[in-house]
Design a protein around this motif. Structure first.
Motif, mmCIF file in Angstrom:
data_model
loop_
_atom_site.group_PDB
_atom_site.id
_atom_site.type_symbol
_atom_site.label_atom_id
_atom_site.label_comp_id
_atom_site.label_asym_id
_atom_site.label_seq_id
_atom_site.Cartn_x
_atom_site.Cartn_y
_atom_site.Cartn_z
ATOM 1 N N TYR A 7 -14.409 -4.505 1.138
ATOM 2 C CA TYR A 7 -13.737 -5.371 0.159
ATOM 3 C C TYR A 7 -14.052 -4.893 -1.261
ATOM 4 O O TYR A 7 -13.172 -4.790 -2.125
ATOM 5 C CB TYR A 7 -14.196 -6.809 0.402
ATOM 6 N N LYS A 13 -2.762 -6.231 8.253
ATOM 7 C CA LYS A 13 -1.728 -7.157 7.785
ATOM 8 C C LYS A 13 -2.205 -7.915 6.537
ATOM 9 O O LYS A 13 -1.472 -8.100 5.575
ATOM 10 C CB LYS A 13 -1.418 -8.139 8.920
ATOM 11 N N ASN A 14 -3.464 -8.332 6.599
ATOM 12 C CA ASN A 14 -3.998 -9.114 5.478
ATOM 13 C C ASN A 14 -3.980 -8.366 4.157
ATOM 14 O O ASN A 14 -3.843 -8.966 3.096
ATOM 15 C CB ASN A 14 -5.435 -9.565 5.779
ATOM 16 N N ILE A 15 -4.168 -7.055 4.250
ATOM 17 C CA ILE A 15 -4.186 -6.319 2.982
ATOM 18 C C ILE A 15 -2.882 -5.576 2.749
ATOM 19 O O ILE A 15 -2.782 -4.730 1.850
ATOM 20 C CB ILE A 15 -5.390 -5.352 2.908
#
Lengths: 383, 383, 383, 383
Positions: free
Chosen positions: A24, A55-57
């Motif tokens: 992150y 998908k989240n990023i």
């Protein structure tokens, strides 16, 4: 920064799935100055986690991988493939990806320490990267503007001949035993995943690298006393080391993960026969500088008439507006982007690379050997 | 304090003629709480200096001496003779007067280190003082209220089992060579007058004593690397030491007289499995105390509901009104006065004495031997 | 200091019986440098307390008085009578003794504020002291070495033309209502004993005096907003004031006794068109000094090559060895002793006296009047 | 953050051409958390500067505009048009673009102060934004995690009933006259571009907003003394203000651009009848919190057992790893992105908006009027 019309570097990532800390951090660092676009990832070896994390990023589905080998191969083959990759896995999982991407001609940004063993580090250093692919080791504390200033002050002779180096890195988060449910603690206290060193590898190397980066002194030998205070812990959680440098300077290095009340207290103090400087990471926009016989001066990011800002600083905003850990990290990313684009010649000597990685592993190995030999002085070049 | 109707102790002084630093400090310390009256002195061996110095501080002419032997004899014989004497000569001149006055039944207040050699210290410790004369070694930093508080916090278990001790004492006043005209520097850098240790004897012992006083930990062994950085200097001016304590705690001690930008930076940090504390001498009215998992607390002289002031503190004025070096020094004097009057039973275990003096010399001797043996771990009880 | 062979001044005390705070402080201040010998006292108007208190501090029985009038008369008549007297009673009991002793030709050392009303202050200022008896008002914060340094820096022009003055004095000890059993709080919150001002008289005047002492600026007018936050309190416990100085400089003064977390946070900041300085009483051995465009410098008691120590400092020990509140107080005492002996000409302009006392009362009166008139700007010379 | 799979908001910018300070800051803030994609801009009214600036930050040529009216129209008409716009022009150029974009149904992120006159602010507040377009005023200091924590501590009652508010914002960059070549200084000291207030509008409003955000106290009236110290300067460069709040709390606000040695010294201190807190922007990861009668606690971003982190914090990395000005700014951006996406209901009450903008202008207008009326207390609701 990429605000000069330069194109964005296409970036991939190995490790760093949802919930990971350092991945992150690397993503934010890559975003801050706008020099990168994250387009591919092997974020996890578990397909579901990899997919969800991708998908989240915002990764396209066809660029979500579950193995770094596959990713290196596929991306190298695409015309719009990644140009650089960030490796943010636990230490024992640095070597494989770093080798694969370098050999695929893809630039590598690797979290520290470079590998989990000195042997691996040396093997990695011998690889001939395809097409001159570059290697960045994210010793992120070297990206702080005042750390750059410190290095230039030393190099300028403002401190005179160096005599004494005091560096320390106390934390307290491992004061008590940590279970496997603490993901960050679990791998860092496991020799199989972290390597032979615990505290010394996790933060001791940061402290060592910082001292080396600022002073430029060559280390001759270490005398170390490593301890695992927490019952059942298999790796050291407290590191006491004395240092001898070429030319006669002496040093001490303390790193600890059991020093209650310290969150992330990296501190460097350097003294020569003309001056001294002192810097703390937890308030990083300030540095004490003293010329012998004169009052202490508090340097800030903005420099001043008598002490101009270091040419190598990557200062975004006026002093008094604090920058922090993420900006220092971002400076490594953006200056490495300049190197990749062929515009960063001035930065190459500043950015930590393979050589620093190998030396960091020598430092770890020599310290562990010294500690096992009742703190016998041990040369870095004999391990 | 003597504001309880108690009579003043008649005090003499050996050394401390006009221009001397530490003698002046002892005189102020003796005055602050009004427990002493300075009535006799062998302030110098040079008759003219002794006379002039005696006059300046208001001694009667017949109680100005030029030899401590003569003074001990004469004062012991007077009905109004001194009850206690302060010895403030250079280190090699502690043994003689201390022996003479103790054997004359006169209480001794002696500057540290107790002697210039371990052999002398042991000899002195074997003397049987006449009439139970007492001995105070002025490790003055133990007189700071927050240092007392630190000791009580450790003893109370608030820090849990101790693990890590970091103590340091950097100064910079000997950064450059000092000529004989610098009286303070001259004797301190001369083995004949200072003893075998330079920085280690002058300030390293203070740091060591402070760590011992607060933690109560028994030292097992030291690994030391002593250096004389300034060309031509015959005694160490920088001291790097690793420590091992009984029970497994580890420590580091750094003392330096060449750390540019440090005036008198004595600092102690102690960490256990439940808490940590941090104290600096240059802002001595504050101490950090952290219980693991809770915010750092800034303790002041006034204490608080959750952390009451140490019973042993000698607090004169409300917190927020800073007390300093002289008051801490004065606390040793006034509590020793209570001991002399037979009212200070509680203080006897707190006040540094002969045993601390011998251990300090063992620490110096073991450190020097270790340094001469390539930093080999050296036990304090084997020197 | 009295270590130059000078005789000790014979001193008396009015007020300061056992348990009193400020009397005890005055006695220590009188002892530190050895310039005084306390020989007489009207320590209490209650005979038993006076006797007991006198005994505790070693006064001869025949020099323990229960009325200051009697004491002034008796001591003036004795050949070995006191030469100076310390007045340490509550504010409303300053005028009487000050008048009596000045008229008896005995030098007066008076705690601040000089009286409890401006009218009294003006009356006192008109008295012709017998034999040129001198008057010292113990605005003790002016005795700090760095405060002296600040004054000399301003006077030297190092700050240029002054523009902005920020002074504050927050405490928190009156955050909650205090009963009569809290002796210190009781008289300070009682208009009959303290005067018309509460916080403004107790600590606001200290802040005001400090700003005046350092800057030398003449005050033109104040705009004040005084508040009593604690229910039932009859005097202000928080003071907000804006200041206008002759020549155009502007200032703010904040004093509070209800600012939780502040023990005794007196702080002064002064800015001119060339430089600025900042000083805090709770760490008084340091001062920030900045020349515009250069890094901040941390001045210490020891001065340096570029900023020599103030000639007026009364520095006892090397910098790095903190001096505090009591030493600053003692400096006023010892320099006043020099004045008494006729050797202190240089100090007369430095030591706070009657004129400062009257101006302090004008400041209080003007502030109260302004606050009663909805913060209307009120000139000090119109009250 | 956008790392939860949420799509990126398409963003435009008005102002912020190459060389501008605050536009660059907004762009970094928009990038850090990855919630925005900058795709259009009217970066300058000069076509060549607009084109060059657009190219430098990677805008497509057809989305580089030279007038905000044109941009609002064109972007509103595009299917892939911007959803939000950042307005980073000088103060007098806020009103026009804000009106245009709100009326075009495009969310507005506007630098503070909202306009250059109170009249404009009120007009803007009366606009009915098309499609419920939202408005964010970048009072960026409210984005600091510890500022959020402070607000929650106050709201929780941990400080009790508030009594005293001290807020200040000293800088020194306008200590000397600034020429037109200093772009930042030029418009800020020009009434035509900056509005009627100088220092008060530029930084006084930040200080005021911070105090209001944390305390929640309603302001009743101000008594102000504004000064222009630098010769020839047409707007104030030093601001002294006393404040009265509903419910009886009192405050002081100091802002200065001529306080030598202060870079960006925003500081807030709040005291109630149970506790106090103190926070400084130049070391923003720490906050002092004191419960009356207990030791001061140093809160960090990480919170603790007794003081959990504020729910509203946007903490990216563990405490000890300092975050700074840019992260705080980015928090406003990312939480506003959540609002735009309809996922940020919890943030709406936290984020500064139109109402804060109008109140800020009232504060400026009331302060200027008070200052012109000899510091007469002036209500915010009467201007």
């Amino acid at each position: 920064m990429a605000e000069n019309g330069a194109r964005r570097i296409r970036l991939g990532m190995v490790g760093g799935g949802t919930g990971a800390f350092i991945g992150y951090v690397h993503r934010i660092a890559a975003r801050i100055d706008g020099d990168y676009e994250l387009v591919a990832g092997a974020l996890s070896s578990r397909p579901d986690v990899a997919r969800e994390s991708g998908k989240n990023i915002g990764l396209a589905e066809d660029r979500v991988y579950t193995s770094y080998e596959e990713m290196a191969k596929a991306e190298a083959a695409r015309p719009d493939g990644i140009e650089a990759v960030s490796i943010v896995t636990p230490n024992h999982m640095h070597f494989g990806p770093a080798k694969a991407f370098l050999e695929a001609g893809i630039h590598v940004i690797c979290d520290k320490p470079v590998t989990s063993t000195l042997e691996d580090a040396r093997k990695l250093a011998e690889i001939k990267p395809k097409n001159g692919a570059k290697f960045l080791l994210t010793h992120n504390y070297t990206g702080y503007p005042l750390v750059r200033q410190a290095r230039e002050l030393v190099a300028s002779g403002a401190l005179g001949k160096l005599r004494v180096v005091q560096v320390e890195y106390p934390q307290d988060w491992l004061t008590e035993p940590a279970g496997e449910d603490n993901k960050q603690a679990a791998w860092r206290t496991d020799p199989a995943r972290s390597g032979a060193g615990g505290c010394i590898g996790d933060i001791g190397t940061h402290a060592y690298n910082l001292a080396r980066f600022v002073t430029g002194l060559e280390t001759e030998a270490v005398s170390a006393d490593l301890t695992a205070f927490v019952e059942g812990r298999r790796l050291d959680d407290n590191v006491n080391i004395m240092l001898r440098f070429a030319g006669g300077a002496k040093g001490m290095l303390w790193a600890s993960q059991v020093a209650v009340g310290n969150e992330n207290g990296l501190q460097l103090r350097v003294y020569g026969d003309k001056g001294g400087l002192e810097w703390r990471q937890d308030n990083p926009n300030y540095m004490w500088f003293t010329e012998f016989g004169k009052p202490k001066q508090l340097l800030t990011r903005g420099g001043s008439i008598s002490v101009p800002p270091a040419a190598s600083m990557n200062v975004r905003i006026p002093s008094g507006h604090p920058e922090g850990y993420l900006e220092a990290f971002a400076t490594l990313y953006s200056q490495f982007a300049a190197v990749i684009r062929g515009e960063g010649a001035d930065y190459e000597s500043l950015l930590p690379g393979m050589e620093d990685g190998v030396e960091g592993m020598q430092f770890i190995a020599a310290s562990i050997r010294s500690s096992q030999n009742d703190s016998k002085w041990t040369r870095l070049d004999e391990v």
